[in-house]
Design a protein around this motif. Structure first.
Motif, PDB file in Angstrom:
ATOM      1  N   LEU A  27      36.081  35.653 -39.860  1.00 19.84           N
ATOM      2  CA  LEU A  27      37.298  36.284 -40.378  1.00 19.84           C
ATOM      3  C   LEU A  27      37.630  35.734 -41.754  1.00 19.84           C
ATOM      4  O   LEU A  27      37.994  36.493 -42.661  1.00 19.84           O
ATOM      5  N   GLU A  29      35.644  34.645 -44.018  1.00 19.31           N
ATOM      6  CA  GLU A  29      34.738  35.250 -44.995  1.00 19.31           C
ATOM      7  C   GLU A  29      35.162  36.681 -45.329  1.00 19.31           C
ATOM      8  O   GLU A  29      35.148  37.086 -46.489  1.00 19.31           O
ATOM      9  N   GLN A  30      35.554  37.448 -44.319  1.00 20.89           N
ATOM     10  CA  GLN A  30      35.973  38.839 -44.536  1.00 20.89           C
ATOM     11  C   GLN A  30      37.261  38.923 -45.340  1.00 20.89           C
ATOM     12  O   GLN A  30      37.424  39.800 -46.183  1.00 20.89           O
ATOM     13  N   ALA A  60      41.065  43.571 -41.524  1.00 18.49           N
ATOM     14  CA  ALA A  60      39.827  43.048 -40.946  1.00 18.49           C
ATOM     15  C   ALA A  60      39.820  43.157 -39.423  1.00 18.49           C
ATOM     16  O   ALA A  60      38.772  43.406 -38.814  1.00 18.49           O
TER      17      ALA A  60
END
Length: 74
Positions: A27, A29-30, A60
């Motif tokens: 998460l 990274e997103q 996300a």
């Protein structure tokens, strides 16, 4: 009305991640937020959160802010 300390807002990020079989690292990274900052939010230690961060998390996780937070009754 005075502000409660600690507050009664609970973050449900842990539950949403589990429901989606997603890790906090994935998460982060997103969303473009550090794992440490998401961990603070997830563990209900955050004092504030930016609207841009909330928007990115909700995008996300495909959820609404109401899915992410709840207010615990007094």
């Amino acid at each position: 009305m005075p502000v409660d300390d600690p507050h009664r807002v609970r973050c449900r990020l842990d539950e949403l991640l589990a429901d989606r079989d997603l890790t906090l690292t994935a998460l982060a990274e997103q969303v473009g937020v550090s794992v440490v900052n998401l961990s603070i939010l997830k563990n209900n230690r955050a004092k504030a959160v930016r609207f841009s961060t909330l928007t990115a998390i909700c995008d996300a996780l495909d959820c609404s802010i109401g899915d992410l937070f709840e207010v615990i009754p007094a």
